[in-house]
Scaffold this active site. Structure first.
Site, PDB file in Angstrom:
ATOM      1  N   ASN A  82     -75.405 -16.971 -64.690  1.00  0.00           N
ATOM      2  CA  ASN A  82     -74.754 -15.937 -63.882  1.00  0.00           C
ATOM      3  C   ASN A  82     -73.426 -15.541 -64.507  1.00  0.00           C
ATOM      4  O   ASN A  82     -72.765 -16.351 -65.167  1.00  0.00           O
ATOM      5  CB  ASN A  82     -74.548 -16.420 -62.441  1.00  0.00           C
ATOM      6  CG  ASN A  82     -73.323 -17.282 -62.284  1.00  0.00           C
ATOM      7  OD1 ASN A  82     -72.216 -16.794 -62.085  1.00  0.00           O
ATOM      8  ND2 ASN A  82     -73.494 -18.607 -62.398  1.00  0.00           N
ATOM      9  N   ASN A 140     -61.398 -24.651 -57.422  1.00  0.00           N
ATOM     10  CA  ASN A 140     -62.258 -24.193 -58.507  1.00  0.00           C
ATOM     11  C   ASN A 140     -61.435 -24.135 -59.798  1.00  0.00           C
ATOM     12  O   ASN A 140     -60.800 -23.133 -60.093  1.00  0.00           O
ATOM     13  CB  ASN A 140     -62.829 -22.822 -58.120  1.00  0.00           C
ATOM     14  CG  ASN A 140     -63.833 -22.321 -59.135  1.00  0.00           C
ATOM     15  OD1 ASN A 140     -63.847 -22.788 -60.269  1.00  0.00           O
ATOM     16  ND2 ASN A 140     -64.646 -21.365 -58.735  1.00  0.00           N
ATOM     17  N   SER A 197     -62.917 -24.401 -62.631  1.00  0.00           N
ATOM     18  CA  SER A 197     -64.057 -24.548 -63.514  1.00  0.00           C
ATOM     19  C   SER A 197     -64.899 -23.311 -63.754  1.00  0.00           C
ATOM     20  O   SER A 197     -65.829 -23.378 -64.556  1.00  0.00           O
ATOM     21  CB  SER A 197     -64.949 -25.664 -62.945  1.00  0.00           C
ATOM     22  OG  SER A 197     -65.046 -25.564 -61.546  1.00  0.00           O
ATOM     23  N   CYS A 198     -64.610 -22.196 -63.097  1.00  0.00           N
ATOM     24  CA  CYS A 198     -65.448 -21.020 -63.319  1.00  0.00           C
ATOM     25  C   CYS A 198     -65.325 -20.616 -64.795  1.00  0.00           C
ATOM     26  O   CYS A 198     -64.224 -20.363 -65.290  1.00  0.00           O
ATOM     27  CB  CYS A 198     -64.998 -19.884 -62.408  1.00  0.00           C
ATOM     28  SG  CYS A 198     -66.098 -18.478 -62.534  1.00  0.00           S
TER      29      CYS A 198
HETATM   30  C1  LIG Z   1     -74.609 -17.209 -58.865  1.00  0.00           C
HETATM   31  C2  LIG Z   1     -73.652 -18.358 -58.850  1.00  0.00           C
HETATM   32  C3  LIG Z   1     -72.376 -18.167 -58.361  1.00  0.00           C
HETATM   33  C4  LIG Z   1     -71.479 -19.241 -58.348  1.00  0.00           C
HETATM   34  N1  LIG Z   1     -70.218 -19.057 -57.818  1.00  0.00           N
HETATM   35  C5  LIG Z   1     -69.368 -20.112 -57.764  1.00  0.00           C
HETATM   36  C6  LIG Z   1     -68.103 -19.975 -57.143  1.00  0.00           C
HETATM   37  O1  LIG Z   1     -67.737 -18.929 -56.642  1.00  0.00           O
HETATM   38  N2  LIG Z   1     -67.298 -21.047 -57.139  1.00  0.00           N
HETATM   39  C7  LIG Z   1     -67.654 -22.253 -57.663  1.00  0.00           C
HETATM   40  O2  LIG Z   1     -66.880 -23.207 -57.596  1.00  0.00           O
HETATM   41  N3  LIG Z   1     -68.866 -22.409 -58.229  1.00  0.00           N
HETATM   42  C8  LIG Z   1     -69.728 -21.377 -58.286  1.00  0.00           C
HETATM   43  N4  LIG Z   1     -70.958 -21.545 -58.838  1.00  0.00           N
HETATM   44  C9  LIG Z   1     -71.310 -22.856 -59.434  1.00  0.00           C
HETATM   45  C10 LIG Z   1     -72.098 -23.740 -58.494  1.00  0.00           C
HETATM   46  O3  LIG Z   1     -71.373 -24.074 -57.348  1.00  0.00           O
HETATM   47  C11 LIG Z   1     -72.545 -25.034 -59.178  1.00  0.00           C
HETATM   48  O4  LIG Z   1     -71.409 -25.747 -59.582  1.00  0.00           O
HETATM   49  C12 LIG Z   1     -73.426 -24.799 -60.398  1.00  0.00           C
HETATM   50  O5  LIG Z   1     -74.227 -23.685 -60.238  1.00  0.00           O
HETATM   51  C13 LIG Z   1     -74.319 -25.990 -60.688  1.00  0.00           C
HETATM   52  O6  LIG Z   1     -75.098 -26.354 -59.580  1.00  0.00           O
HETATM   53  P1  LIG Z   1     -76.587 -25.821 -59.285  1.00  0.00           P
HETATM   54  O7  LIG Z   1     -77.422 -26.152 -60.477  1.00  0.00           O
HETATM   55  O8  LIG Z   1     -77.006 -26.555 -58.048  1.00  0.00           O
HETATM   56  O9  LIG Z   1     -76.474 -24.368 -59.065  1.00  0.00           O
HETATM   57  C14 LIG Z   1     -71.875 -20.498 -58.850  1.00  0.00           C
HETATM   58  C15 LIG Z   1     -73.172 -20.670 -59.325  1.00  0.00           C
HETATM   59  C16 LIG Z   1     -74.067 -19.623 -59.324  1.00  0.00           C
HETATM   60  C17 LIG Z   1     -75.449 -19.845 -59.851  1.00  0.00           C
END
Ligand SMILES: Cc1cc2nc3c(=O)[nH]c(=O)nc-3n(C[C@H](O)[C@H](O)[C@H](O)COP(=O)(O)O)c2cc1C
Length: 865
Positions: A568, A627, A629-630
């Site tokens: 993403n 956050n 980490s983005c």
């Molecule tokens: C579409 C999308 C948007 C995300 N937006 C955020 C966000 O706004 N803040 C954040 O801390 N992590 C965000 N993440 C990261 C997720 O919280 C997570 O750390 C990461 O996707 C790994 O976990 P997963 O495999 O369960 O998705 C986002 C992930 C995705 C896929």
């Protein structure tokens, strides 16, 4: 003696007493009249250039000098005025009070009451310091000020009223701000006690540090505003003060700026602030500049709503503490043990299970939950008997039960109140592998308890039982047998004091976009919800489409294969902050017992971070995830991973955050760094309660072989994005393992770990927990399978627990961590195994025996050196 003679004696005594009091009263009246004359001269203070020593007061001082210190108690009026105190302390102790000198700094709601009661208790000399003036709105909490006093300096106001209450007290009033330049003037008179009743962090920290440096006894007041419950006011070490933003900030600053780690008694409330600070807005259209309202630069100008009774009680508590200390009168303050019923239940359950394991049955456990409370709270103060130090209490108290258990002191006797000791797991193991005589020889303090008569333990317990405190659901608990506890694997977790029905948490992202979907998550039964990351100014967040790209397995890119990877390039929330805050508020109103965590991110600016924290916390969220980490978009503005990848920046920003936040803080880590343990360590050392890992992995999903353009393609162009879903799970396991090992080795087990990355099954989550995670977050999994996924996750995790006979998450949390070692150690272990296999002639003996069939099997049985 006859009835008649008794009556005569009574009448005679009455008459004698009456005439003595009349003489005393007459003397008092004449002295009072002369003092009134002095006072009227004294009232000219305001015209004096030097407000501290007016001419009138100087005359009064001359008059008093004849009767200083202990001599004061020979004066009939003084001794009559202090008679109840003398009866309480005894003459010698009251003399100590009367001879003492106390400095009170800050004369508002708290300080005015503290000073006034010190005065009434007969303290001989008071130095009253405050730069501020009495205002009309402060009369709701002031000890003595009247409407006539509005506008005059607080110090002078107290001095004026005090000299009418106890004129013999030498009172000096300084209309002055305490700071480095006035330190010498204010603290140099060798005071017996200093009372810090200041409500400004900078000044407070400087004063406390100066007192510690000068070796002065000091008692500090923390936040009394915004609270309503007098039963939760306590005195304890600064380390133990919980739920109070002011003491949290003071604690942090004292440690950071002066290396002072506790050792200062404070009065504080265990109650969370009930109402929020008033904003600077006069009307929606007008934004006020806070600086315009500062009387003194740097001073807090936002108004805290105050119920007048609470600071008054704070002040009285302070005066009690100081007067009893000055008199040398010992008062045992109640230990601050922030445990609740569930903690005691856990300890009870642990005891039952341990007894079953060691002795084959829990039949010898002769304590119920109420007795467990007594043993844990009153006897061992919620801490290990071997380590009664104050670390890990107060706000962090919940953590300590994670590693505590009750075991029998003497193995040959049943587990009764007088035979139970609270120890850390490892200590309990050591305790059970040694003998009581050996422990006694080491002369540890706690062994004394077990030397006491059983009757004394019993009578203390009786008193504890008689305390007026209802325990509503004890009966229900008592009915539950150990067998019942074991039947259903318990998924409940308690993380940083937050109670969750299960460890499954919605990870920040699209599943936490708005009220509707977060409500859905609560309804479906998620343990907690982390909202989509918010920042102060959403207008700067501009998203593009498409912003997702998927990787499919076994289909060479066709749309049919199972999605295993997800990229993403979505930014943080682009919804206005106020909208998100309103939705947080609504959710907390509708789901007060469920855990809502705000994910926040800001630019590199302390004021911005702190404003964001304040506004988000005001909605009632239970915790904050930061956050750091983005990986995409935000680092361009020095946000997200830009901070998480730079340990210096991270330390500084975590400092700002922890100075401000009053709820638990988790720092979300980026995997896009060589060694993830470094930022995790920095965040935890800077005071974060936990870390979350991982955020997405920097990636390029692919190149379209027809167009030659990278994906996701926005107008033919792309930018690297964040990779998530199943494909990242092994990488996430690796990062979580590294962090967990570091936390185990370097921290005291109190910090939490929230694992994230590619979770779609109960097994995926069990893996994270086996590595030490307290909670497991799911983001992409929910996007693909919906909110109902939690039901599957719960059922599969319970199946796993049943299979291994685990009754709670804590039973297996971190269990697999021990099986990670170094490669060198693997070699050593393998050589040893091979040596043993050779001894029984198993496996291939040399390269000659290699067939090439069953490649993996043969490799595993080969000896390379
Ligand atoms: C579409 C999308 C948007 C995300 N937006 C955020 C966000 O706004 N803040 C954040 O801390 N992590 C965000 N993440 C990261 C997720 O919280 C997570 O750390 C990461 O996707 C790994 O976990 P997963 O495999 O369960 O998705 C986002 C992930 C995705 C896929």
């Amino acid at each position: 003696m006859g009835e008649r003679s008794k009556q005569w004696i009574l009448i005679g005594t009455g008459a004698l007493f009456g005439s003595l009091s009349t003489i005393a009263l007459l003397k008092f009246v004449s002295r009072y009249a002369s003092r009134l004359r002095i006072k009227s001269v004294d009232d000219g203070f305001a015209a004096d250039d030097d407000m501290n020593v007016g001419r009138g007061r100087k005359r009064l001082k001359d008059l008093r000098d004849g009767l200083a210190g202990s001599d004061l108690l020979t004066d009939e009026v003084v001794s009559e005025q202090l008679t109840r105190n003398i009866q309480f302390f005894g003459m010698e102790s009251q003399k100590k009070v009367t001879e003492s000198f106390v400095v009170v700094i800050g004369l508002g709601g708290v300080g005015s009451h503290a000073a006034s009661m010190l005065l009434r208790s007969g303290v001989g000399r008071l130095l009253l310091v405050d730069f501020d003036q009495v205002s009309l709105s402060s009369l709701n909490r002031h000890a003595v000020a009247t409407r006539e006093d509005v506008g005059i300096p607080k110090a002078i106001c107290l001095q004026k009223h005090f000299s009418a209450i106890y004129p013999e007290c030498q009172i000096e009033a300084k209309v002055q701000l305490y700071d480095a330049s006035s330190e010498e003037e204010i603290l140099s008179g060798n005071p017996d006690f200093v009372l810090d009743c200041i409500d400004n962090i900078d000044t407070k920290v400087a004063l406390l540090a100066a007192c510690v440096r000068r070796g002065l006894r000091v008692l500090s007041a923390t936040g009394a505003g915004a609270r309503a419950d007098p039963t939760r006011i306590r005195i304890a070490d600064l380390q133990e003060s919980s739920n109070d933003p002011l003491s949290r900030a003071v604690r942090y600053r004292l440690r950071k700026d002066y290396g002072i780690d506790g050792g200062i008694p404070v009065v504080f409330s265990l109650e969370k602030p009930k109402v929020k600070l008033l904003p600077f807005k006069i009307s929606a259209a007008e934004e006020e500049n806070p600086l315009d309202y500062q009387i003194v630069p740097g001073f807090r100008v936002r108004i805290i709503p105050v119920l007048g009774t609470i600071p008054a009680i704070f002040g009285q508590v302070m005066a009690s503490y100081v007067v009893t200390r000055l008199a040398g009168f010992s008062v045992q303050t109640e230990p601050v043990v922030n445990l609740d019923l569930d903690h005691y239940r856990i300890l009870h359950q642990r005891l039952l299970e341990h007894e079953e394991l060691i002795y084959g049955s829990a039949g010898q456990v002769l304590v119920d939950i109420e007795e467990i409370m007594y043993v844990v709270k009153e006897l061992w103060h919620g801490r290990s008997a071997r380590d009664q130090s104050q670390k890990g209490i107060g706000r962090k108290m919940w953590r300590s039960v994670n590693e505590l258990m009750l075991v029998r002191w003497d193995k040959s006797k049943p587990a009764t109140v007088s035979n139970l000791i609270l120890l850390k797991f490892i200590e309990a193991e050591q305790h059970e592998s040694t003998t009581i005589d050996r422990i006694r020889k080491r002369n540890l303090n706690f062994t004394l308890w077990f030397g006491r008569e059983g009757s004394s333990a019993a009578s203390e317990l009786r008193r504890f039982r008689q305390r007026p405190r209802p325990l509503p659901d004890l009966r229900r608990w008592r009915r539950r047998s150990t067998a019942a506890i074991r039947a259903e694997p318990d998924l409940r977790v308690r993380v940083n004091g937050l109670e969750m029905p299960n460890p499954f948490v919605i990870g920040s992202g699209p599943p936490g976009t708005n009220y509707t979907v977060m409500k859905r998550a609560f309804d479906e039964g998620w343990g907690a919800v982390i909202a989509k990351t918010v920042s102060l100014d959403a207008s700067k967040v501009i998203n593009v489409t498409p912003r997702y790209a998927r990787l499919r397995a076994g289909s060479n890119g066709t749309a049919k294969g199972q999605i295993i990877g997800w990229e993403n390039i979505e930014l943080i929330s682009d919804r206005p902050l106020e909208t998100m805050l309103n939705e947080f508020r609504q959710l907390k109103r509708e789901y007060p017992d469920r855990i809502l965590i705000a994910s926040i991110m800001e630019e590199y600016n302390k004021a911005a971070w702190q404003e964001l924290i304040e506004r988000v916390e005001e909605t009632g969220v239970d915790a904050l995830e930061i956050n750091f980490s983005c990986p995409h978009g935000m680092p361009e503005r020095k946000m997200g991973a830009a901070v998480g990848q730079d340990c210096h920046l991270l330390e500084e920003v975590c400092g700002w955050i922890n100075e401000k936040a009053t709820v638990p803080v988790w720092a979300k880590m980026t995997p896009n760094i060589t060694d993830i343990t470094q930022p995790a360590r920095v965040a935890l050392k800077a005071g974060c309660e936990g870390v979350s890992a991982i955020n997405t992995i920097m990636s390029v999903m692919g190149i379209d072989l027809n167009t030659l353009r990278p994906e996701p393609s926005v107008e033919g162009y792309s930018t690297p994005g964040g990779y998530s879903a199943k494909a990242v799970h092994p990488i996430a396991l690796g990062k979580v393992m590294q962090i967990a090992k570091m936390m185990k080795a370097e921290f005291d087990g109190e910090q939490s770990l929230s694992a994230i990355g590619g979770v779609e099954t109960g097994g995926d989550s069990a893996e994270f927990i086996l590595l030490g995670a307290n909670t497991v977050q799911v983001c992409t999994g929910v996007m693909m399978h919906g909110y109902g996924l939690v039901k599957k996750l719960r059922a599969e995790l319970q199946d796993f627990m049943r299979k291994h006979n685990f009754s709670s998450i804590e039973d297996f949390r971190g269990v697999s961590l021990q099986y990670f070692t170094t490669h060198t150690d693997l070699v050593k272990r393998q050589q040893e195994a091979i040596r043993q296999r050779k001894a029984v002639r198993k496996g291939l003996q040399s390269d000659k025996d290699w067939t090439g069939d069953g490649f993996v099997k043969e490799t595993e049985s080969m000896v390379s050196n």
